[in-house]
Design a protein around this motif. Structure first.
Motif, PDB file in Angstrom:
ATOM      1  N   GLU A 119      40.197  29.867  43.991  1.00 49.00           N
ATOM      2  CA  GLU A 119      41.383  29.533  43.195  1.00 49.00           C
ATOM      3  C   GLU A 119      41.604  28.020  43.094  1.00 49.00           C
ATOM      4  O   GLU A 119      42.547  27.566  42.440  1.00 49.00           O
ATOM      5  CB  GLU A 119      42.621  30.178  43.831  1.00 49.00           C
ATOM      6  CG  GLU A 119      42.543  31.683  43.959  1.00 49.00           C
ATOM      7  CD  GLU A 119      42.604  32.390  42.630  1.00 49.00           C
ATOM      8  OE1 GLU A 119      43.057  31.763  41.649  1.00 49.00           O
ATOM      9  OE2 GLU A 119      42.188  33.563  42.559  1.00 49.00           O
ATOM     10  N   SER A 154      44.074  38.232  47.325  1.00 49.38           N
ATOM     11  CA  SER A 154      44.579  38.714  46.044  1.00 49.38           C
ATOM     12  C   SER A 154      43.768  39.903  45.556  1.00 49.38           C
ATOM     13  O   SER A 154      43.609  40.126  44.366  1.00 49.38           O
ATOM     14  CB  SER A 154      44.545  37.601  45.000  1.00 49.38           C
ATOM     15  OG  SER A 154      43.209  37.159  44.803  1.00 49.38           O
ATOM     16  N   LYS A 158      37.028  36.033  48.095  1.00 48.19           N
ATOM     17  CA  LYS A 158      37.334  34.617  47.908  1.00 48.19           C
ATOM     18  C   LYS A 158      36.467  33.763  48.832  1.00 48.19           C
ATOM     19  O   LYS A 158      36.144  34.160  49.942  1.00 48.19           O
ATOM     20  CB  LYS A 158      38.810  34.346  48.208  1.00 48.19           C
ATOM     21  CG  LYS A 158      39.758  34.866  47.142  1.00 48.19           C
ATOM     22  CD  LYS A 158      41.126  34.220  47.292  1.00 48.19           C
ATOM     23  CE  LYS A 158      42.005  34.554  46.110  1.00 48.19           C
ATOM     24  NZ  LYS A 158      43.263  33.780  46.141  1.00 48.19           N
TER      25      LYS A 158
END
Length: 543
Positions: A119, A154, A158
């Protein structure tokens, strides 16, 4: 905002190269530039110049176990249950530990950051100045990067990046800056590991330290006995000491959740070397290649068993004279394992086995829904009494320590009696400390054996002339202490933490010896103290 020490390092670089003029200049520019540092911090400036010279001449030898600085463990998860609340109040944190060991008693500046590379967001960061007052009696510090996973997960995989950098000096007035970094992958909101268990090393006394003895038979208070042959002992020709290899078995297993299938040990993942931190004397590393470590793992369905080779390698022998007759160690073992995740593919996930004085969830040797498992510290006992010592028995008579047996009753300092839990005769000491008092009492013990004095219980090698020791019939100042040639076996007595009377001295048993204060570090010179003060001020400008 703090100036970035992390930015000085080139990609993949773990130590700042002071022989490189660009990097050396970048380092001093961090503190305001050459002219500024030269005028405001002249000793710091001179240390910087001296370090460049030593680095270019390759005289800054950092070989051996003396490894100053910090190490970053594998990123792992910790779930905290809030007291008085149910499971719904649990907070799951992502943690990357920065551990210091044997840090010189001068300031250390450290920065760390953890980022979500998927992100492109920063998760956590810190900039901290550690001064000598921050170091505890073990010279052992811990600083953690952490974040609540609810802010990170999320529902998809990641990539997480953690890095730390530390700048410090040593007693020789040389400067160093080190960097550590690590990548890991988070998978949704579920912990990959359902359970991790450790079968070795393990204490038989609940959550007490895991006790080892070298070169002597095990007894009821010993969890592991290591022979000289197993540890590849090397005795110095002049009998001034010995070097011993680390012999430590690490066995256990882990199971993964249903949606994950374990594959194999990940040799291609970045992982920090397994290490033992000697609380006062530095770090010993596990001397095995990733390809060899991979063979320690066996996969069966969702379960993975592992058994690390117990001998740490020829290059990892330790000088026993550095540790006296006992040492406390902290294991830091971390690695990565390949897993197949349904709907995602093959990923590397970290696992960690760590020594700690107390487990976050109150449970050693086993963890649930976590990527790390905790074990107590490791304790090695080297020696104790010489074979010619006499022990005061409950009935007032004296008995040779070599003739003492389990179950007998000995007299304690307060006049009470205590049962001998165990007596072990074995091991080998080249030298022993001879202590003699002004009134004629004498005893020979190993260097870290606890002796009771008017100023408390201290190690034998810390005694000095005129120190007043407590005797069974009063007090007397120490006349002198010195090393004597011994070259024989030694005796260890366990009373479950009580003081017995040996040769008239009030002296601790094996359990008290484990906790006796260590030899104080050599005091810094006035020049080093002045440099430390300047470094503290200079590091302070970075905060």
């Amino acid at each position: 905002m703090a100036k970035s020490l992390l930015s000085l390092f080139k990609e993949g670089q773990t130590e700042l190269d002071f022989s490189d003029s660009e990097q050396a200049k970048a380092y001093i520019d961090l503190f305001g530039g050459e002219e500024y540092v030269k005028s405001k911090y002249p000793l710091f400036y001179q240390a910087w110049q001296r370090t460049q010279k030593y680095a270019s001449e390759q005289l800054n030898d950092t070989s051996g176990i003396q490894k100053y600085g910090c190490s970053l463990d594998a990123i792992y998860t910790v779930t905290d249950q809030k007291a008085g609340h149910g499971k719904n109040s649990a907070s799951t944190r992502l943690v990357g530990d920065v551990n210091f060991t044997a840090v010189p008693p001068i300031p250390v500046f450290i920065q760390g950051e953890m980022s979500d590379e998927t992100e492109h967001t920063l998760i956590d960061t810190f900039s901290t100045l550690f001064t000598p007052e921050d170091f505890d009696e073990k010279d052992f510090l811990k600083k953690s990067l952490s974040a609540d996973l609810t802010k990170v997960y999320s529902g998809k995989a990641k990539s997480i990046h953690a890095q730390t950098a530390a700048s410090y000096g040593n007693n020789n007035g040389l400067l160093k800056a080190e960097k550590h970094e690590q990548w890991t992958t988070l998978i949704g909101g579920s912990e990959v590991f359902k359970e991790i268990t450790i079968t070795d090393p393990k204490s038989s006394k609940n959550n007490n330290p895991i006790n080892f003895v070298y070169g002597r038979p095990a007894d009821s208070n010993t969890d592991y006995s290591v022979t000289d042959a197993q540890a590849h002992v090397e005795r110095n020709p002049d009998k001034t000491g010995k070097k011993t290899g680390i012999y430590l078995t690490v066995n256990g297993a882990f199971t993964t959740i249903d949606s994950v299938t374990p594959q194999e040990y990940a040799m291609d993942a970045q992982s920090y070397r397994t290490q033992l931190q000697f609380a006062n004397e530095g770090i010993v590393y596990y001397d095995h290649e990733p390809s060899e470590i991979a063979r320690f793992f066996t996969v069966s369905g969702k379960k993975v068993q592992f058994s690390y080779a117990p001998f740490w390698g020829d290059g990892q022998k330790i000088d026993c004279s550095k540790f006296g007759t006992n040492a406390t160690l902290y294991l830091h073992l971390q690695g990565y394992f390949k897993i197949q995740v349904e709907g995602i593919g093959i990923l590397n996930v970290p696992f960690s086995i760590k020594s700690a004085d107390s487990s976050p969830d109150g449970q050693f040797y086993r963890s649930e829904n976590s990527s790390t498992v905790y074990i107590p510290p490791l304790h090695i006992l080297w020696g104790c009494f010489s074979k010619n010592c006499q022990v005061r028995m409950e009935n007032g008579t004296q008995k040779a320590i070599t003739e003492l047996t389990s179950g007998e009753m000995v007299l304690c300092e307060d006049g009470s009696a205590a049962e001998v839990i165990s007596v072990s005769v074995g091991g080998h000491e080249d030298k022993m400390i001879h202590i003699e008092t002004a009134d004629g009492h004498s005893i020979e013990v190993s260097d870290y054996h606890p002796i009771k004095t008017k100023n408390g219980t201290i190690a034998a090698l810390d005694l000095r002339p005129n120190d007043v020791v407590i005797l069974e019939d009063g007090e007397s100042p120490v006349l002198y202490t010195y090393l004597v040639d011994y070259d024989d076996e030694v005796c260890s007595v366990l009373l479950n933490g009580k003081f017995l009377i040996v040769n008239g001295f009030i002296t601790g048993d094996a359990q008290i010896q484990r906790d006796v204060q260590h030899k104080e570090a050599e005091p810094l010179s006035e020049e080093s103290l002045a440099l430390a003060r300047e470094m503290e001020l200079a590091f302070g400008e970075l905060l």
